[in-house]
Design a protein around this motif. Structure first.
Motif, PDB file in Angstrom:
ATOM      1  N   LEU A   1       0.846  -1.190   0.000  1.00 44.88           N
ATOM      2  CA  LEU A   1       0.000   0.000   0.000  1.00 44.88           C
ATOM      3  C   LEU A   1       0.883   1.242   0.000  1.00 44.88           C
ATOM      4  N   VAL A   2       0.580   2.175  -0.891  1.00 42.82           N
ATOM      5  CA  VAL A   2       1.361   3.403  -0.980  1.00 42.82           C
ATOM      6  C   VAL A   2       0.416   4.597  -0.943  1.00 42.82           C
TER       7      VAL A   2
ATOM      8  N   SER B   1      -4.742   9.489  -1.442  1.00 39.85           N
ATOM      9  CA  SER B   1      -4.910   8.284  -2.248  1.00 39.85           C
ATOM     10  C   SER B   1      -4.067   7.173  -1.651  1.00 39.85           C
ATOM     11  N   CYS B   2      -4.513   5.948  -1.855  1.00 40.43           N
ATOM     12  CA  CYS B   2      -3.771   4.774  -1.416  1.00 40.43           C
ATOM     13  C   CYS B   2      -3.825   3.759  -2.536  1.00 40.43           C
TER      14      CYS B   2
ATOM     15  N   MET C   1       0.058  11.926  10.747  1.00 37.60           N
ATOM     16  CA  MET C   1       0.460  11.032   9.664  1.00 37.60           C
ATOM     17  C   MET C   1      -0.740  10.147   9.379  1.00 37.60           C
ATOM     18  N   TYR C   2      -1.136  10.077   8.125  1.00 38.89           N
ATOM     19  CA  TYR C   2      -2.284   9.285   7.725  1.00 38.89           C
ATOM     20  C   TYR C   2      -1.816   7.994   7.053  1.00 38.89           C
ATOM     21  N   TYR C   3      -2.396   6.892   7.513  1.00 36.61           N
ATOM     22  CA  TYR C   3      -2.024   5.579   7.017  1.00 36.61           C
ATOM     23  C   TYR C   3      -3.211   4.883   6.380  1.00 36.61           C
TER      24      TYR C   3
ATOM     25  N   GLN D   1       3.141   3.271   4.346  1.00 37.11           N
ATOM     26  CA  GLN D   1       4.153   4.017   5.080  1.00 37.11           C
ATOM     27  C   GLN D   1       3.637   5.346   5.623  1.00 37.11           C
ATOM     28  N   GLY D   2       2.530   5.786   5.104  1.00 31.21           N
ATOM     29  CA  GLY D   2       1.922   7.013   5.623  1.00 31.21           C
ATOM     30  C   GLY D   2       2.207   8.239   4.784  1.00 31.21           C
TER      31      GLY D   2
END
Length: 125
Positions: free
Chosen positions: A4-5, A21-22, A94-96, A117-118
Motif C-alpha cells: 500500500l502506498v 490516495s492509497c 500522519m495518515y495511514y 508508510q503514511g
C-alpha cells in the motif's frame, strides 16, 4: 502480499481540503476483496481510526470526521481515497492506509494486516 502506498498529503490552512490516495498492489483485487481503512497518528498520541470501507461498500467513520471526510474506492484502479474537507488543526497527523480480510470491527486497527508508510497532513490555523 499486499503493498500500500499513500499519497496526497501536504500542508493546508484550516478550512482547506486535501485528497489522499492509497494505491494497492501485489493483489489485483485488493480494494474489492479487502476491507480498507484510513488511520492517523499525531505526535505523542495513539493511532486512531478515521474511516473504513469494506468489500461490499459499507462505510464507517470516526465521529470526529463525520460530515467532513469522505472515503471511497475505485476497484478498477485498486485505489482507496480519502477526501478531507473543512480541515482543522487537530486533523494534523500522519495518515495511514490499511487493508485486511475478515474484519469484524472496521475501525479497529489491530484487525488490519497490511499497512502503508503514511503521508503527512499538516493543518495550520
Amino acid at each position: 502480499q499486499v503493498q500500500l502506498v499513500e499519497s496526497g498529503g501536504g500542508s493546508v490552512q484550516a478550512g482547506g481540503s486535501l485528497r489522499l490516495s492509497c494505491a494497492a498492489s501485489g493483489y489485483t483485487t485488493t480494494t474489492s476483496s479487502y476491507t480498507m481503512g484510513w488511520f492517523r497518528q499525531a505526535p505523542g498520541k495513539e493511532r486512531e481510526a478515521v474511516a473504513a470501507i469494506d468489500s461490499y461498500g459499507s462505510i464507517t467513520y470516526a465521529e470526529s470526521v463525520k460530515g467532513r471526510f469522505t472515503v471511497s474506492k475505485d476497484n478498477a484502479k485498486n485505489t482507496l481515497y480519502l477526501q478531507m474537507n473543512s480541515l482543522r488543526p487537530e486533523d494534523t497527523a500522519m495518515y495511514y492506509c490499511a487493508a485486511g480480510r475478515y474484519i469484524a470491527t472496521m475501525l479497529e486497527d489491530i484487525e488490519y494486516s497490511y499497512w502503508g508508510q503514511g503521508t503527512q497532513v499538516t493543518v495550520s490555523s
